[in-house]
Design an enzyme around this catalytic site. Structure first.
Site, PDB file in Angstrom:
ATOM      1  N   THR A  44      13.791   4.089  10.549  1.00  0.00           N
ATOM      2  CA  THR A  44      14.831   3.074  10.743  1.00  0.00           C
ATOM      3  C   THR A  44      14.439   1.793  10.019  1.00  0.00           C
ATOM      4  O   THR A  44      13.290   1.352  10.101  1.00  0.00           O
ATOM      5  CB  THR A  44      15.033   2.810  12.249  1.00  0.00           C
ATOM      6  OG1 THR A  44      15.374   4.050  12.858  1.00  0.00           O
ATOM      7  CG2 THR A  44      16.131   1.780  12.497  1.00  0.00           C
ATOM      8  N   CYS A  99      -9.521  -6.926   1.783  1.00  0.00           N
ATOM      9  CA  CYS A  99      -9.636  -5.540   2.221  1.00  0.00           C
ATOM     10  C   CYS A  99     -11.066  -5.043   2.184  1.00  0.00           C
ATOM     11  O   CYS A  99     -11.372  -3.980   2.706  1.00  0.00           O
ATOM     12  CB  CYS A  99      -8.763  -4.658   1.350  1.00  0.00           C
ATOM     13  SG  CYS A  99      -7.086  -5.291   1.301  1.00  0.00           S
ATOM     14  N   THR A 108       0.836  -1.199   0.000  1.00  0.00           N
ATOM     15  CA  THR A 108       0.000   0.000   0.000  1.00  0.00           C
ATOM     16  C   THR A 108       0.873   1.252   0.000  1.00  0.00           C
ATOM     17  O   THR A 108       0.666   2.176  -0.800  1.00  0.00           O
ATOM     18  CB  THR A 108      -0.932  -0.010   1.231  1.00  0.00           C
ATOM     19  OG1 THR A 108      -1.744  -1.184   1.183  1.00  0.00           O
ATOM     20  CG2 THR A 108      -1.817   1.226   1.272  1.00  0.00           C
TER      21      THR A 108
END
Ligand SMILES: *Cc1c(COP(=O)(O)O)cnc(C)c1O
Length: 415
Positions: free
Chosen positions: A238, A326, A75
């Site tokens: 990170t 979804c 996404t």
């Protein structure tokens, strides 16, 4: 969580993590937990493993490692490509299709609300795309064309190579959501000719929460997640080291298993599909037979609700889905099947079965033993019984003709 026996036919929603992948990533959760950007040798060692994983995912898609940007998911990769194209070109139109994953459909709707223009191209009744219509729909203010390579609900494959060539002729950026393709299709970004390509690791037997965006060399890029200098300044945050290492190992496995997916898994899918269509009256395949992913089957059963079928399948330990994970939970019929012109009743009676290398003949036999009686049972008790006078049998041919006429009308308006 208790271990229980179940039969998994929902690999387009997510895949089981391969044991080889778990083994590769575990040290990066236990021993090697450092931040790869830090300035001591413990960190450098970890950075080296991130580099190695980057080389492995680059090899999967035939890219240069420098062209890989790790993201958090498919996404984010899709959103980032569209965002970057709009930001770097200053143009305000996006061309995509009506059958994309919700990652594109809903981002497109958000862009429209934010004042951009988005075209969602219609598809033919077999789920294929009219490339002439796509060509005609590119405008002077089009920033990017974003078309998925393989559809997650039907498995239908679009000709991205031709689409990218059309984009080049117009001087427009081209993105493809290739999330469903690793291990199923050979991926070569140079052959495809796209500027951006999205992948997500959890669709290829690695964990959730890691994806990538291929950004072709020399393509202008505006980051979507803005922060530190990670990913050569293209994605702050990170690095998710363990997941990146997992993605690298999964990429190697996907390449080595491409042949098996296209022989054994394809044959298994075909056997499953043909047996169901033969055993269940008033059933149909949705979407073109070919070109199609080797693992995906989308079938519609008249006079039943897929949600009811899924509940009864679940009771015997079978996991499947109606269209996309979804949209599960919403009672709306699949936007993909609706875009193919299926009437809402047929779209609501559709089931997606998607296999992986971990599926066996025994799994398919178990499904074939349970699915046809479940549909018969539901039809017997259902007010949608074909014998009921309110339910005239669905005339697929009439619906198909009407959809094709509507499309021809849309195209004629562009001429
Ligand atoms: C699963 C999927 C996505 C979304 O990937 P996430 O990593 O879950 O965000 C996007 N496009 C397609 C075609 C998919 O199948």
């Amino acid at each position: 969580m208790s271990q229980r026996q179940f039969y998994y036919f929902d690999n387009n929603a997510t895949t089981p993590v391969a044991p080889e992948v778990v083994a590769a990533m575990t040290p990066f959760l236990t021993e090697y937990w450092g931040n790869p950007s830090s300035a001591y040798s413990f960190a450098h060692e970890i950075a080296r493993h991130v580099d190695e994983a980057r080389e492995k995912v680059a090899a999967l898609i035939h890219a240069d490692p420098k062209e890989i940007v790790f993201t958090s998911c498919g996404t984010e990769s899709n959103n980032s490509a569209l965002h970057s194209a709009l930001a770097t070109t200053g143009k305000r139109h996006v061309l995509t299709t009506a059958v994309e994953h919700s990652a594109n459909i809903n981002f497109g709707e958000y862009l429209e609300k934010s004042g951009y223009d988005v075209t969602f191209l219609p598809v033919n009744s077999d789920g294929s795309l009219d490339l002439h219509l796509l060509d005609k729909s590119i405008r002077p203010d089009t920033a990017i064309v974003s078309v998925m390579w393989a559809n997650n609900e039907t498995g239908v494959i679009f000709s991205i190579q031709e689409i990218a060539a059309i984009c080049r002729r117009h001087g427009v950026l081209c993105h493809t959501d290739a999330v469903q393709t690793p291990g199923k299709l050979k991926i070569d970004v140079k052959d495809l000719g796209v500027d951006f390509l999205s992948l997500s690791a959890h669709k290829l037997h690695a964990p959730k929460g890691i994806g990538l965006l291929y950004v072709k060399r020399r393509t202008k890029y505006q980051p979507y997640v803005i922060g530190g200098h990670q990913e050569r300044g293209r994605r702050g945050g990170t690095e998710n080291v363990a997941n990146i290492v997992a993605f690298g190992r999964a990429a190697e496995l996907a390449m080595s298993r491409l042949d098996e997916e296209n022989t054994r898994v394809r044959a298994l899918r075909d056997r499953m599909e043909n047996a169901i269509l033969a055993a269940v009256p008033h059933s149909r395949r949705n979407g073109a037979v070919e070109p199609r992913l080797p693992n995906t089957s989308n079938l519609s059963f008249d006079f039943v609700e897929a949600e009811a079928v899924l509940m009864l399948l679940d009771q015997v330990g079978i996991c499947a889905s109606s269209g996309s994970a979804c949209t599960t939970g919403s009672l709306d019929p699949s936007h993909v099947l609706m875009a193919m012109g299926l009437p809402p009743m047929q779209a609501r009676g559709s089931l997606r079965l998607s296999l992986s290398l971990y599926n066996t003949d025994e799994d398919v036999d178990y499904l074939l033993q349970h699915l046809p009686p479940i549909i018969k049972k539901l039809r017997d008790i259902s007010p949608l019984n074909p014998e009921h006078p309110d339910n005239a049998a669905y005339d697929a041919e009439t619906a198909r003709k009407k959809h094709e006429e509507d499309l021809a009308g849309a195209l004629a308006e562009k001429e």
